[in-house]
Design a protein around this motif. Structure first.
Motif, mmCIF file in Angstrom:
data_model
loop_
_atom_site.group_PDB
_atom_site.id
_atom_site.type_symbol
_atom_site.label_atom_id
_atom_site.label_comp_id
_atom_site.label_asym_id
_atom_site.label_seq_id
_atom_site.Cartn_x
_atom_site.Cartn_y
_atom_site.Cartn_z
ATOM 1 N N ILE A 1 -22.233 59.019 -26.670
ATOM 2 C CA ILE A 1 -23.104 57.996 -27.082
ATOM 3 C C ILE A 1 -22.980 56.979 -25.997
ATOM 4 N N VAL A 2 -24.507 56.418 -25.537
ATOM 5 C CA VAL A 2 -24.545 55.351 -24.463
ATOM 6 C C VAL A 2 -25.130 54.185 -25.001
ATOM 7 N N HIS A 3 -24.673 53.125 -24.492
ATOM 8 C CA HIS A 3 -24.983 51.586 -25.229
ATOM 9 C C HIS A 3 -25.694 51.030 -24.058
ATOM 10 N N PRO B 1 -33.308 61.415 -12.062
ATOM 11 C CA PRO B 1 -32.295 60.407 -12.697
ATOM 12 C C PRO B 1 -32.754 60.207 -14.271
ATOM 13 N N LEU B 2 -33.221 60.873 -14.986
ATOM 14 C CA LEU B 2 -33.282 60.725 -16.529
ATOM 15 C C LEU B 2 -34.319 59.450 -16.631
ATOM 16 N N ILE B 3 -34.263 58.902 -17.959
ATOM 17 C CA ILE B 3 -35.204 58.222 -18.521
ATOM 18 C C ILE B 3 -34.657 56.690 -18.223
ATOM 19 N N SER B 4 -33.602 56.352 -18.574
ATOM 20 C CA SER B 4 -32.985 55.322 -18.862
ATOM 21 C C SER B 4 -31.699 54.950 -17.592
ATOM 22 N N ALA B 5 -31.606 53.656 -17.189
ATOM 23 C CA ALA B 5 -30.771 53.254 -16.082
ATOM 24 C C ALA B 5 -29.326 53.674 -16.884
ATOM 25 N N GLU B 6 -29.128 53.264 -18.312
ATOM 26 C CA GLU B 6 -27.781 53.283 -18.798
ATOM 27 C C GLU B 6 -27.436 54.880 -19.150
ATOM 28 N N THR B 7 -28.397 55.549 -19.256
ATOM 29 C CA THR B 7 -27.826 57.148 -19.386
ATOM 30 C C THR B 7 -27.743 57.572 -18.004
ATOM 31 N N ALA B 8 -28.527 57.279 -16.976
ATOM 32 C CA ALA B 8 -28.259 58.090 -15.864
ATOM 33 C C ALA B 8 -26.896 57.010 -15.210
ATOM 34 N N ALA B 9 -26.640 55.994 -15.224
ATOM 35 C CA ALA B 9 -25.386 55.299 -14.811
ATOM 36 C C ALA B 9 -24.159 56.139 -15.847
ATOM 37 N N ALA B 10 -24.315 56.585 -16.834
ATOM 38 C CA ALA B 10 -23.215 57.371 -17.733
ATOM 39 C C ALA B 10 -23.014 58.631 -17.091
ATOM 40 N N ALA B 11 -24.109 59.346 -16.664
ATOM 41 C CA ALA B 11 -24.012 60.526 -16.184
ATOM 42 C C ALA B 11 -23.398 60.643 -14.904
ATOM 43 N N ASP C 1 -26.416 46.798 -24.026
ATOM 44 C CA ASP C 1 -26.409 45.447 -24.830
ATOM 45 C C ASP C 1 -26.209 45.575 -26.270
ATOM 46 N N GLY C 2 -25.066 46.272 -26.302
ATOM 47 C CA GLY C 2 -24.840 46.694 -27.858
ATOM 48 C C GLY C 2 -25.545 47.403 -28.390
ATOM 49 N N ARG C 3 -26.616 47.875 -27.932
ATOM 50 C CA ARG C 3 -27.531 48.771 -28.746
ATOM 51 C C ARG C 3 -27.182 50.088 -28.204
ATOM 52 N N VAL C 4 -27.454 51.215 -29.171
ATOM 53 C CA VAL C 4 -27.372 52.752 -29.002
ATOM 54 C C VAL C 4 -28.613 52.895 -28.266
ATOM 55 N N VAL C 5 -28.687 53.516 -27.130
ATOM 56 C CA VAL C 5 -29.836 53.986 -26.540
ATOM 57 C C VAL C 5 -29.998 55.622 -26.293
ATOM 58 N N TRP C 6 -28.576 56.142 -26.720
ATOM 59 C CA TRP C 6 -28.515 57.487 -26.568
ATOM 60 C C TRP C 6 -27.345 57.844 -27.495
#
Ligand SMILES: [Zn+2]
Length: 653
Positions: A70-72, A143-153, A74-79
Motif C-alpha cells: 500500500i502506498v500513501h 517512472p509510473l503514474i504517481s510520484a509516491e508509487t515511483a518513490a516507493a518502487a 498525505d494520509g490518503r491511500v494512492v495505491w
C-alpha cells in the motif's frame, strides 16, 4: 501458485433472474446467472489453463515485495495492491476465468531481477518501472503514474541494491503511466543542472500533453468507466484492467525531456549503460520507442509487445492507432535485435527469457496486429461493416491459444471496429445510418412502437432469463433514455450490465459494464481520477494553450462578440494576436496593422495561470503582468468560455 484448469466450478443453483434474488437488496451486486456460468465453463474447457509458464515468468527473479503493498500520500491511500489479495485459486462464477488468470498474474507485486543489472518493480501501479544499473548509479525507465508509487518502487529497489543515485531517466512513450511519477525519482534541480539526462522519443512532450488536454475532460470521465476506479475491488467488482490492476491516484507530474531520440539506430550511453534505439511513432502511442541494451542483450518493447492484445482504440476515447505500422515495428525489432537478444521486457507485465521464446513471442504479437488489420481491410472490401467484421473475424488457433494475445485490454471486437474507423470513418455507407435520431429522440419512438415501457421491460425479462444479454442492453437502453425514471427498466438494465461485466474477458469491458450498473443503481460517480495537473498544464506551448481555450468557447453565446487581444510574452519576445469572432478564437504571430482592444504583457511562465483564469492580470503587477488598453476586453474573452462537465451522464440521458 500455478493456475490450473478449474475442476471445482460451482454449479450450485443461482437465481436465473434478478426477480428470484429473494432477500437481496435491489442495489446490491448479484450472483452470476447460469448462462454466464455456463459460458465460463466453456472457456475453461477451451483455453490452455494447464499451461503455467506465465506464472513461473511472473515470479522469476523475485527479490522482495513491498509489505504491505500500500502506498500513501498525505494520509490518503494512492495505491493498494493488497486489495487484490482475493485473487487466489480458481475463478468464482462472477469473473471470467481468463481475466481472473490475467489479474492473478498482474497482482504479483515486488522487486524482480530481470537479468543481472536490470531490475523491475511490478504491481505497484498500472505500469512497471525498470531500473538499469550503470557504473555509478541507476537509470530509471518509465517512472509510473504517481510520484509516491515511483518513490516507493525506488526505495524498495535501493533497500536491496544499495543507495545508488539516479543517473538517468527514460520515457519510452507519451502515456501518463510512463512518466507521471518522475518527480518521485529525480529532482528538477538535478535535471536542470545537467546531472540527470531525461531521454524520450521525439515529439514526446507535445503528445504527452495534447492527448490529455483538448478532450481531456471527456476522456477522464470515460476513463472512470474503463478502469473502474469507483468500483469496490472484489469478485463482484473491479478485478483488474488488463495491462495492470488499476491506475494509482497520487501526485502526477512531468519533467520535460532533455535529450530527444530521433532516429532508429541512434546510440546513447548514460552512466556506462549503452542503448540502441528503435523509433516507433504512431504505434501504441504517437511518440514511442523501443530500447535495446546490448550489454545485457535485453530489448524493451515499451508497450508494443505486452501480455495482452492491446488497444487499437481505447474505450475511454482517443485517436485511432495504426495497427499496420504497429506490426511493422515489431517485424523491424526482430530484424534489428532478434539475432542477438536474450530477453524481452516491457513496461507492463513480466519479461520473456531466451532468444527463441522471445523472438517467437514478438512474432506472434506482430501476427496479432497484422492479422486484425489485414483481415479487417479484406472484409471491408467485401462490403462488411465494422460491426459485421467484429462478429465474423476469428483469430488463427496459434493466436487464439496464446495467453499474451488474449483481449484483456483491447478486444478483437473493438479493435476491428477501430481499424474500420481508421479507413472508413463513422459512417457504414447505409443511408439508414446517415441521419438517424439521437439517442433520446430515437428511444421515445422505439419504446412507443414497441408498445410502451412496461411491455418492453416484460419482454426484456424473458430475454434476460434466456441469456440474451446483449439484446436486453440494447432495448432497455431505449427505455431508460425514453423514461429515465422507470425504476424496473433501470434495475433490470443494471442487472444486465452486471452480468455482461461478469462474462467479459476484457478487463476494461468488465469495468465499463459494472460502472454502468453502479451508476444506474447509485447515481453518477463523476470523474474519480483527473490526469491533467498544473504541472502538465505548465508544459503547454502558448499555441496549445490558446487552442485549449478555443475548444472551450461557447459558440452560440458569443457569436456576436468581437474581441482582439494581443498577448506579449515579454521575456521571449513573441507577440500573439488573439481574435474572437463568430464564436471562434484564433491566434497568430503575424505582424498586425491594427491595434488590439487590449495588450496583456507577461513573462511566458505566467501564461498558463492567466489563461486558465487562476491569475488575474489586473492584480498581478508584481509577477510582471500588465494590461494596457480596454481593461474589459480580457474579461469579455474569458466570459465566452464554457466549463467542461466532468459529471456528464453516460447510461442515462
Ligand atoms: Zn502503459
Amino acid at each position: 501458485m500455478t493456475q490450473t484448469r478449474s475442476t471445482d466450478v460451482r454449479t450450485d443453483a443461482v437465481p436465473a433472474s434478478p426477480r428470484a434474488a429473494g432477500g437481496e437488496p435491489a442495489a446490491a451486486a448479484k450472483p452470476a446467472t447460469e448462462a454466464v456460468a455456463a459460458q465460463h465453463r466453456q472457456l475453461l474447457a477451451s483455453l490452455p489453463f494447464a499451461d503455467g509458464e506465465d506464472f513461473e515468468d511472473a515470479r522469476r527473479g523475485f527479490v522482495a515485495a513491498l509489505e504491505p503493498g500500500i502506498v500513501h500520500a498525505d494520509g490518503r491511500v494512492v495505491w493498494d495492491n493488497d486489495a487484490y489479495a482475493f485473487l487466489v485459486g480458481d475463478a468464482p462464477e462472477t469473473v471470467n476465468p481468463s481475466l481472473w488468470r490475467q489479474s492473478s498474474l498482474n497482482a504479483v507485486q515486488g522487486l524482480f531481477e530481470v537479468t543481472p543489472g536490470i531490475y523491475q518493480v511490478r504491481g505497484l501501479d498500472l505500469s512497471n518501472v525498470t531500473f538499469i544499473e550503470g557504473d555509478r548509479g541507476v537509470l530509471v525507465l518509465d517512472p509510473l503514474i504517481s510520484a509516491e508509487t515511483a518513490a516507493a518502487a525506488l526505495s524498495l529497489y535501493r533497500r536491496h541494491r544499495g543507495e545508488r543515485p539516479v543517473t538517468g531517466v527514460l520515457y519510452t512513450h507519451s502515456h501518463a503511466d510512463h512518466f507521471g511519477g518522475v518527480r518521485g525519482v529525480v529532482a528538477q534541480a538535478d535535471v536542470d543542472a545537467g546531472r540527470v539526462p531525461v531521454l524520450a522519443p521525439e515529439g514526446f512532450a507535445e503528445h504527452a500533453i495534447s492527448e490529455n488536454v483538448y478532450a481531456g475532460t471527456a476522456m477522464a470521465r470515460r476513463a472512470g468507466y474503463m478502469y473502474g476506479a469507483a468500483l469496490d475491488r472484489g469478485p463482484r467488482g473491479q478485478v483488474g484492467a488488463g495491462p495492470g490492476q488499476t491506475t494509482s491516484t497520487g501526485s502526477f507530474g512531468m519533467i520535460p525531456p532533455t535529450l530527444d531520440v530521433t532516429t532508429t539506430g541512434q546510440e546513447e550511453t548514460v552512466d556506462g549503460v549503452r542503448m540502441v534505439f528503435q523509433m516507433a511513432p504512431g504505434s501504441e502511442a504517437p511518440a514511442e520507442m523501443h530500447v535495446y541494451f546490448p550489454q545485457r542483450r535485453a530489448l524493451c518493447t515499451a508497450e508494443n509487445a505486452t501480455h495482452v492484445l492491446h488497444n487499437v482504440l481505447t474505450i475511454r476515447g482517443a485517436q485511432v492507432r495504426d495497427a499496420h505500422a504497429w506490426a511493422g515495428y515489431l517485424t523491424e525489432a526482430i530484424d534489428l535485435f532478434g539475432g542477438e537478444l536474450e530477453l524481452v521486457f516491457a513496461s507492463h507485465h513480466w519479461p520473456t527469457w531466451g532468444r527463441e521464446r522471445s523472438v517467437g513471442y514478438l512474432a506472434l504479437q506482430r501476427d496479432l496486429y497484422a492479422y486484425l488489420h489485414d483481415q479487417t481491410v479484406r472484409m471491408l472490401n467485401q462490403g462488411l461493416t465494422g460491426a459485421e467484421i467484429a462478429e465474423t473475424l476469428a483469430l488463427p488457433p496459434a493466436l487464439e491459444n496464446a495467453w499474451h494475445a488474449r483481449g484483456y485490454y483491447g478486444s478483437v471486437s473493438h479493435n476491428v471496429k477501430a481499424v474500420y474507423q481508421r479507413y472508413m470513418g463513422w459512417y457504414d455507407g447505409n443511408p439508414s445510418h446517415l441521419w438517424p435520431h439521437p439517442p433520446e429522440a430515437a428511444a421515445r419512438r422505439y419504446v412507443a412502437f414497441m408498445g410502451g415501457a412496461d411491455a418492453v421491460v416484460d419482454r426484456a425479462r424473458e430475454s434476460f432469463d434466456a441469456g440474451d444479454l446483449r439484446w436486453v442492453a440494447e432495448v432497455l437502453n431505449h427505455v431508460v433514455f425514453a423514461q429515465p425514471d422507470h425504476d424496473a427498466a433501470r434495475q433490470l438494465l443494471a442487472d444486465t450490465y452486471e452480468q455482461l461485466g461478469y462474462g467479459a474477458e476484457n478487463g476494461t469491458w468488465r469495468c465499463a459494464y459494472l460502472s454502468g450498473a453502479h451508476e444506474l443503481r447509485h447515481g453518477g460517480f463523476g470523474t474519480p481520477v483527473t490526469p491533467v495537473s498544473p504541472d502538465v498544464l505548465a508544459q503547454l506551448t502558448p499555441e496549445q494553450l490558446f487552442d485549449a481555450l478555443a475548444v472551450r468557447v461557447d459558440g452560440p453565446r458569443c457569436w456576436h462578440e468581437h474581441v482582439t487581444l494581443d498577448v506579449d510574452l515579454t521575456d521571449v519576445g513573441v507577440r500573439y494576436r488573439l481574435t474572437l469572432r463568430n464564436g471562434v478564437l484564433s491566434h497568430t504571430t503575424a505582424p498586425q496593422t491594427t491595434d488590439a482592444d487590449a495588450v496583456v504583457s507577461l513573462p511566458a511562465a505566467a501564461l498558463p495561470a492567466v489563461a486558465t483564469g487562476a491569475a488575474d492580470p489586473a492584480g498581478s503587477a508584481a509577477a510582471g503582468i500588465s494590461i494596457a488598453g480596454d481593461p474589459a476586453a480580457l474579461g469579455r474573452l474569458m466570459a465566452a468560455l464554457d466549463d467542461p462537465d466532468p459529471d456528464f451522464a453516460i447510461v442515462t440521458p
